[in-house]
Design an enzyme around this catalytic site. Structure first.
Site, PDB file in Angstrom:
ATOM      1  N   CYS A 142      43.812  10.801  34.935  1.00 55.85           N
ATOM      2  CA  CYS A 142      42.589  11.193  34.241  1.00 55.85           C
ATOM      3  C   CYS A 142      42.595  10.745  32.775  1.00 55.85           C
ATOM      4  O   CYS A 142      42.550   9.560  32.504  1.00 55.85           O
ATOM      5  CB  CYS A 142      42.363  12.700  34.383  1.00 55.85           C
ATOM      6  N   LYS A 163      28.662  16.491  33.170  1.00 54.14           N
ATOM      7  CA  LYS A 163      30.048  16.482  33.620  1.00 54.14           C
ATOM      8  C   LYS A 163      30.146  15.980  35.056  1.00 54.14           C
ATOM      9  O   LYS A 163      29.378  16.390  35.932  1.00 54.14           O
ATOM     10  CB  LYS A 163      30.627  17.900  33.527  1.00 54.14           C
ATOM     11  N   SER A 192      36.892  15.986  37.659  1.00 54.72           N
ATOM     12  CA  SER A 192      36.551  16.961  36.631  1.00 54.72           C
ATOM     13  C   SER A 192      36.729  16.322  35.265  1.00 54.72           C
ATOM     14  O   SER A 192      37.821  16.350  34.696  1.00 54.72           O
ATOM     15  CB  SER A 192      37.438  18.212  36.766  1.00 54.72           C
ATOM     16  N   HIS A 235      41.677  13.674  40.489  1.00 50.69           N
ATOM     17  CA  HIS A 235      42.745  14.683  40.567  1.00 50.69           C
ATOM     18  C   HIS A 235      43.119  15.027  42.002  1.00 50.69           C
ATOM     19  O   HIS A 235      42.917  16.164  42.465  1.00 50.69           O
ATOM     20  CB  HIS A 235      42.315  15.950  39.830  1.00 50.69           C
ATOM     21  N   GLU A 237      45.932  15.666  42.939  1.00 45.87           N
ATOM     22  CA  GLU A 237      47.020  16.647  42.881  1.00 45.87           C
ATOM     23  C   GLU A 237      46.508  18.094  42.829  1.00 45.87           C
ATOM     24  O   GLU A 237      47.298  19.038  43.000  1.00 45.87           O
ATOM     25  CB  GLU A 237      47.918  16.381  41.668  1.00 45.87           C
ATOM     26  N   ARG A 249      35.989  30.204  35.166  1.00 44.88           N
ATOM     27  CA  ARG A 249      36.502  30.384  33.809  1.00 44.88           C
ATOM     28  C   ARG A 249      35.445  30.039  32.779  1.00 44.88           C
ATOM     29  O   ARG A 249      35.236  30.750  31.805  1.00 44.88           O
ATOM     30  CB  ARG A 249      37.726  29.489  33.603  1.00 44.88           C
TER      31      ARG A 249
END
Length: 310
Positions: A142, A163, A192, A235, A237, A249
Site C-alpha cells: 500500500c 476513498k 483501503s 491488502h 493480508e 471506528r
C-alpha cells in the site's frame, strides 16, 4: 515447516490456535538447515495485529522462516506499548548491517501527507536503498509501495476524490508469472486508501510491470525486477473483520463496497481473499528460496539469471 518467532510474541498464541506450526528459538538452532531470514518493517499503528497477519501467511510456507520485526529507529509509536516494542522489535539502525532473504514493508496511515512531510521519510529512503545491498527480495504494501515507486522512479501518488474502500475484483494480467502462479483470471482483494498511483506515470521502458489491476482502483500488483521488488497496493493480508473495524471506528464516510452482506453493516462479512493471500506469499517465498544465495553474505548482489521478476 515452522515459522520461528520470539517465544512470547502475542501472535504466537493466535497462530498455534489456528494450527500454524511455530518453533521456538531453542528448537530452531537444533535443525541443521539455513532458515529463510525475513524482516518485517511494521509501519502500521496496530503492530500486534499486523504482526499476526504476516506471521500467519509466512508460517504457512513449507520452509523454516526466521521472522525479524523491525521498526523505524527514532519514531515513537503511539498505539503500541513501549514494552512490546522493546521486547520484540529491533530499530533499523541495529539491523542495517544484517542481510535478509526477504523484507516486507507495510503500509502506513500517512498517505494524506506529501512524502517529504512524513517524519520518518529520510530514514525510509535509506531503508529502501539498503534493500538493494542487504535484501534479496522486497515486498511493499500500500503506502510503502507508493513510497518505493516515488523513491526509485519519481512516480507521484494522486489524491482520490473518494476513498477506495471495500472488496474489488482484480484482473490477473500475468497468469504465467511465478508471483501469480495458481491465481484465477480474476480475484478479490481488500482496498483501503485515499491515494493511488497511475499506470500512465510508469516509465515507458518496461522497468515496471503491472501484473494485476482493477478498473475502479488501478494497479494492484506491480513487479520491479531491477530492484528485486514486488509492490502490492491493496491488502490481501487483512483479517476478515479489518475493514469492518475501520468502518465502525471512523463512524463517518463511505461503507466498504462489496464487503458487508447486502450492504448491512450489522452482518458479518465473508473472507473471499484468504486463499489468494496465502498463494501470493507462498509464491513469493518459493521464488526467494529458489534464487537466494545459500551464502547469506552474498545477498544483495545483482540478480542472477535465475531471478524472474515477471
Amino acid at each position: 515447516m515452522p515459522i520461528k518467532i520470539p517465544d512470547h510474541l502475542p501472535a504466537r498464541r493466535t497462530l498455534e490456535a489456528e494450527g500454524v506450526v511455530v518453533i521456538g528459538e531453542t528448537d530452531a538452532v537444533r535443525q541443521d538447515i539455513r532458515p529463510l531470514r525475513i524482516g518485517l518493517l511494521n509501519l502500521m499503528p496496530d503492530k500486534i495485529g499486523t504482526e499476526t497477519q504476516f506471521a500467519r501467511l509466512l508460517g504457512a510456507a513449507p520452509l523454516q522462516i526466521e521472522l525479524t520485526l523491525v521498526r523505524i529507529s527514532d519514531h515513537v509509536a503511539r498505539h503500541t506499548s513501549a514494552d512490546h516494542l522493546s521486547a520484540f522489535y529491533q530499530p533499523w539502525s541495529e539491523v542495517r548491517t544484517q542481510r535478509f532473504d526477504g523484507f516486507v514493508i507495510t503500509g502506513a496511515p500517512v498517505e494524506h501527507l506529501p512524502f517529504e512531510k512524513v517524519r520518518y521519510w529520510p530514514e525510509l529512503r535509506q531503508i529502501l536503498d539498503w534493500t538493494q545491498t542487504h535484501v534479496h527480495a522486497t515486498l511493499t504494501i500500500c503506502w510503502a509501495a507508493q513510497a518505493a515507486l516515488q523513491h526509485f522512479h519519481g512516480i507521484p501518488k494522486h489524491r482520490l476524490t473518494a476513498k477506495a474502500f471495500g472488496i474489488f475484483a482484480q484482473t490477473n494480467l500475468a497468469p504465467g508469472s511465478p508471483w501469480l502462479r495458481g491465481f484465477p483470471d480474476r480475484f478479490e482483494a481488500p482496498v483501503s486508501r485515499w491515494t493511488e498511483v497511475r499506470e500512465g506515470d510508469f516509465p515507458q521502458d518496461g522497468t515496471l510491470v503491472t501484473m494485476a489491476c482493477a478498473e475502479e482502483t488501478g494497479p494492484c500488483l506491480v513487479s520491479d525486477p531491477r530492484h528485486r521488488m514486488l509492490h502490492m497496493f491493496n491488502h490481501l493480508e487483512y483479517e476478515t473483520d479489518t475493514l469492518a473495524k475501520e468502518y465502525h471506528r471512523d463512524g463517518v464516510g463511505p461503507m466498504p463496497i462489496g464487503y458487508f452482506p447486502n450492504d448491512d453493516p450489522s452482518r458479518s462479512p465473508e473472507n473471499r481473499w484468504r486463499g489468494h493471500a496465502h498463494l501470493l506469499i507462498g509464491n513469493w517465498i518459493n521464488e526467494i528460496y529458489k534464487t537466494t544465495p545459500f551464502d547469506i553474505s552474498r545477498i544483495g548482489a545483482p540478480p542472477s539469471d535465475g531471478w524472474n521478476g515477471r
